[in-house]
Motif scaffolding. Structure first.
Motif, PDB file in Angstrom:
ATOM      1  N   ASN A 152       0.832  -1.202   0.000  1.00 12.40           N
ATOM      2  CA  ASN A 152       0.000   0.000   0.000  1.00 12.40           C
ATOM      3  C   ASN A 152       0.871   1.258   0.000  1.00 12.40           C
ATOM      4  N   ILE A 153       1.909   1.239   0.827  1.00 14.27           N
ATOM      5  CA  ILE A 153       2.781   2.428   0.897  1.00 14.27           C
ATOM      6  C   ILE A 153       3.644   2.513  -0.365  1.00 14.27           C
ATOM      7  N   GLU A 154       4.073   1.355  -0.858  1.00 10.15           N
ATOM      8  CA  GLU A 154       4.908   1.383  -2.066  1.00 10.15           C
ATOM      9  C   GLU A 154       4.126   1.906  -3.283  1.00 10.15           C
ATOM     10  N   VAL A 176       2.624   4.535  -3.435  1.00  8.83           N
ATOM     11  CA  VAL A 176       2.897   5.973  -3.543  1.00  8.83           C
ATOM     12  C   VAL A 176       4.019   6.198  -4.558  1.00  8.83           C
ATOM     13  N   LYS A 177       5.090   5.395  -4.433  1.00  7.85           N
ATOM     14  CA  LYS A 177       6.226   5.558  -5.350  1.00  7.85           C
ATOM     15  C   LYS A 177       5.857   5.130  -6.769  1.00  7.85           C
ATOM     16  N   ARG A 229       2.934   5.340  -8.118  1.00  4.58           N
ATOM     17  CA  ARG A 229       2.116   6.410  -8.695  1.00  4.58           C
ATOM     18  C   ARG A 229       3.005   7.564  -9.172  1.00  4.58           C
ATOM     19  N   GLU A 230       3.970   7.934  -8.329  1.00  2.31           N
ATOM     20  CA  GLU A 230       4.868   9.041  -8.719  1.00  2.31           C
ATOM     21  C   GLU A 230       5.600   8.696 -10.010  1.00  2.31           C
ATOM     22  N   SER A 244      -4.746   2.964  -8.099  1.00  3.80           N
ATOM     23  CA  SER A 244      -4.520   1.930  -7.085  1.00  3.80           C
ATOM     24  C   SER A 244      -5.848   1.556  -6.446  1.00  3.80           C
TER      25      SER A 244
END
Ligand code: BJ8
Length: 422
Positions: A379-381, A383-384, A386-387, A398
């Motif tokens: 879930n946190i990964e 973020v990267k 998406r960037e 996501s």
């Protein structure tokens, strides 16, 4: 789906309850798979594997076990199945992808953890998975918190060993991992009562390399546009890879590949070239989790790649077969496994490059990142991811979900809106 209550009784299952379950699988399977048009004829083998999931293959494993082949159950593509094959055992993946066993798990486990862990644990507690019942030994790992703490409880129901998977990839982490692999080899040898020597390890590596290679071939054929096979059929095969007999499975995958090559040369496809092509990345989809693929393909798109452990992370890398002694074999084996880019590692930037590589190779036009609820690392990964996608103009969405059908309508709406951007 066929039944074999006598075998289920021998496996110590809750036969009365289990007997009602295969019918559900049949109905879901008919809707999701058999209703597709123009499927490759060689999918018949894989349909049969599902139709016989609770009889044929489990009977085969049971008979092999009676004949002296112990069974090791795993939950992570980090556990080296080559060494189980080398020591004369059978390795099967036990991850759970079904909603039906979650309530069993929630009687014991907290509700707010990953559905895959709950589904698997519930299968064992409820005695409703013949594969869980047939294993002699479970080999868990310390990837995520949900799994590593569940193994302590699972050990009350079935002997559960745990291997430490490092969380970083420095030299000292690689040394630790090599020691863990050696411990795993010794544990498997204890239950098979066989020492896996150089020749046996060579044979184990060859067998599993061949299985992974067949999947690589299939995945590169399915990247063709127009697609010769649907995404859900590919996912199904990737799921079956975890419990079928590896030599036969590889042969059947190659037979399907031969058919796909013919389809490509004659222009026979499952969807026209104009169909939106979606790559899925993220957490694994264990059998019978077909939810997202079904939603995407029902919305008129086609899934062209799974960047997942039930997908490319399982087969993208092979082990170098050129070793001259056992130590070198084990080192090369650990090198191959260290290339797995699971989000449990930090940093995990190799995965960004891998996602991009697969996106380009598959001719995808957008990425849907799939995260099982409460899986913090993926879930946190995201973020990267998406960037990275935004920087390159790659359409990205996501999704966080579980196995329940409750959010189907909401997901359908989101997927349809995403496809409109493509
Ligand atoms: S190498 S992805 S198979 S750990 S989805 S149970 S991480 S909370 S599955 Fe995995 Fe091995 Fe990594 Fe692959 Fe936990 Fe996340 Fe659930 Fe997960």
């Amino acid at each position: 789906v066929h039944s074999d209550p006598e075998l289920w009784e021998k496996l110590g299952m809750d036969v009365a309850r289990f007997s009602g379950m295969p019918a559900m699988l049949t109905n879901a399977y008919k809707n999701i798979f058999l209703s597709q048009h123009n499927r490759p004829s060689k999918m018949a083998y894989f349909d049969d594997m599902v139709a016989n999931i609770h009889t044929g293959r489990i009977r085969e494993i049971y008979d092999a076990k009676q004949g002296g082949k112990p069974v090791v159950g795993t939950f992570c593509v980090y556990v080296p199945e080559e060494l189980v094959v080398a020591a004369g055992g059978i390795c099967i993946g036990l991850c759970g992808g079904a909603q039906g066993s979650i309530a069993d798990a929630e009687k014991i486990l907290p509700r707010n953890i990953c559905p895959m862990v709950k589904s698997a644990f519930g299968f064992k507690v409820g005695k409703i998975c013949p594969y869980f019942q047939v294993v002699d030994l479970v080999y868990g790992e310390t990837t995520c918190d949900a799994k590593k703490k569940t193994w302590e409880l699972l050990d009350r129901y079935v002997p559960t060993h745990v291997m430490e998977i490092p969380q970083m990839k420095r030299e000292r982490d690689k040394r630790l991992w090599l020691d863990e692999v050696k411990d795993f080899k010794a544990a498997v040898e204890r239950i098979t009562d066989t020492v896996a020597d150089f020749d046996a390890v060579s044979a184990g590596i060859k067998t599993i390399n061949a299985k992974r290679f067949a999947l690589q071939r299939l995945n590169s054929l399915r990247h063709h546009n127009p697609s010769p096979i649907s995404g859900r059929d590919m996912l199904l095969i990737e799921q079956i890879a975890f419990y079928d007999e590896p030599v036969r499975f590889a042969q059947k995958v190659h037979e399907l590949c031969d058919e796909l090559e013919q389809r490509i040369s004659s222009g026979d496809a499952v969807a026209p070239t104009s169909t939106p092509r979606i790559m899925v990345s993220g957490t694994p989809m264990a059998l019978p989790n077909w939810k997202l693929h079904y939603i995407i393909e029902s919305a008129g798109a086609i899934v062209v790649n799974e960047e997942s452990c039930i997908g490319t992370r399982y087969y993208k890398d092979l082990i170098d077969e050129g070793s001259t002694d056992l130590d070198q074999q084990l080192e090369r084996l650990t090198e191959r496994y260290m290339k797995i880019d699971c989000s449990c590692f930090t940093p995990n930037d190799d995965r960004m490059a891998q996602v991009l590589k697969e996106y380009e190779a598959s001719g995808a036009e957008g990425i849907i990142d799939y995260c099982l609820q409460f899986c913090h690392t993926y879930n946190i990964e995201a973020v990267k991811l998406r960037e990275m996608c935004e920087a390159r103009g790659i359409p990205f969405m996501s999704i966080e979900t579980d196995y329940s059908p409750d959010d189907m309508g909401q997901l359908q709406t989101r997927v349809e809106a995403f496809l409109e951007q493509i």
